[in-house]
Design a protein around this motif. Structure first.
Motif, PDB file in Angstrom:
ATOM      1  N   ASP A 184       0.855  -1.163   0.099  1.00  0.00           N
ATOM      2  CA  ASP A 184      -0.040  -0.036  -0.169  1.00  0.00           C
ATOM      3  C   ASP A 184       0.822   1.494  -0.256  1.00  0.00           C
ATOM      4  N   SER A 216       2.166   1.813  -3.360  1.00  0.00           N
ATOM      5  CA  SER A 216       1.432   2.224  -4.318  1.00  0.00           C
ATOM      6  C   SER A 216       0.902   3.622  -4.341  1.00  0.00           C
ATOM      7  N   ARG A 221      -5.633   1.408   0.843  1.00  0.00           N
ATOM      8  CA  ARG A 221      -6.421   1.447  -0.523  1.00  0.00           C
ATOM      9  C   ARG A 221      -6.276   0.298  -1.208  1.00  0.00           C
ATOM     10  N   LEU A 222      -5.615  -0.793  -0.870  1.00  0.00           N
ATOM     11  CA  LEU A 222      -5.566  -1.994  -1.643  1.00  0.00           C
ATOM     12  C   LEU A 222      -6.791  -2.807  -1.598  1.00  0.00           C
ATOM     13  N   ALA A 272      -4.494  -1.035  -6.293  1.00  0.00           N
ATOM     14  CA  ALA A 272      -4.845   0.051  -5.489  1.00  0.00           C
ATOM     15  C   ALA A 272      -6.249   0.575  -6.685  1.00  0.00           C
TER      16      ALA A 272
END
Length: 263
Positions: free
Chosen positions: A44, A47, A112-113, A236
């Protein structure tokens, strides 16, 4: 200081033995079973980075900081969320959906993943070419999945596709960076008596080398030859699980209920 090693097209950094999930940071006592949390948190963070990877011969500029923060954050989540709610079970392992749910209780992380899909691969431990065969099969799965991901999502695809490899009760994270054309692997466990976590990277076209090294490392360090490898692909990309084309569904598993739980 990390020890830098090169093997053909692969660059590897072995960190000091105290820089690993069970020996680093404020919550190190929770590090025995937190590798799934750490792997997801690191992915995460990558990303969200403006540009994490640059050259395969260089450790990412923020590598030390990001790896350390991911280990401490993962151990903290295990301590505050998992142990706090399962006081009667001291060594609880987590699968990917449970780990994501635990991380998302920590709103400050803004995790957010999303999991795209889950699959697994069987391995024949009796084969004299076990290391090579497993590496080639994993590489083929990754290459096909990356192409399908780009086709399924189109021009809006996030530049990173992540793959959590789960084998022999250990989770490691593989990052496929399309923009930089780099594939990397981070393993937060201690490796033998002298090394802590390990990070390795190469170009996407040399992915076979990375995965062969990983399979060989499992045997050399842990005397491990897993009979099954479970793989969770993550991104993401918002709503990524809605984009599972027919070409993937034939080997995609139930992304909500993996068959086992892992550290």
């Amino acid at each position: 200081m990390a020890i830098h090693e090169t093997i053909d097209n692969l660059n590897i950094w072995w960190f000091p033995r105290d820089f690993c999930q069970s020996r680093f940071g404020e919550f190190q006592q929770s590090g025995t079973n937190s590798c799934t949390l750490i792997s997801l948190i690191l992915a995460d963070k990558v990303s969200k980075a403006e540009r994490f990877y640059h050259r395969v011969s260089n450790l990412p500029a923020r590598g030390w900081e990001m790896f350390g923060n991911a280990m401490n954050d993962g151990n903290r989540v295990y301590h505050n969320v998992i142990l706090a709610n399962t006081s009667h079970v001291r060594n609880l392992n987590l699968n990917i959906p449970d780990a994501i749910a635990a991380i998302r209780t920590q709103q400050r992380m803004n995790f957010r993943l999303e999991e795209w899909f889950y699959t697994h691969m069987d391995a024949d431990i009796s084969s004299p070419l076990y290391n090579r065969n497993v590496a080639m099969q994993l590489s083929r799965i990754f290459q096909i999945t990356l192409r399908v991901y780009q086709q399924a999502i189109g021009q809006s695809a996030q530049p990173h596709l992540f793959a959590a490899i789960i084998a022999d009760s250990r989770t490691v994270m593989v990052t496929l960076d399309v923009r930089a054309s780099i594939v990397a692997l981070f393993d937060s466990h201690q490796h033998g008596r002298d090394a802590g976590a390990v990070f390795a990277q190469c170009t996407l076209q040399n992915m076979d080398d990375l995965l062969f090294w990983f399979i060989s490392m499992l045997h050399n360090v842990y005397s491990s030859r897993p009979v099954i490898f479970e793989i969770s692909f993550l991104s993401a990309q918002p709503g990524v699980a809605k984009h599972i084309p027919p070409a993937i569904k034939k080997f995609a598993g139930n992304i909500k209920k993996p068959s086992k739980k892992y550290a």
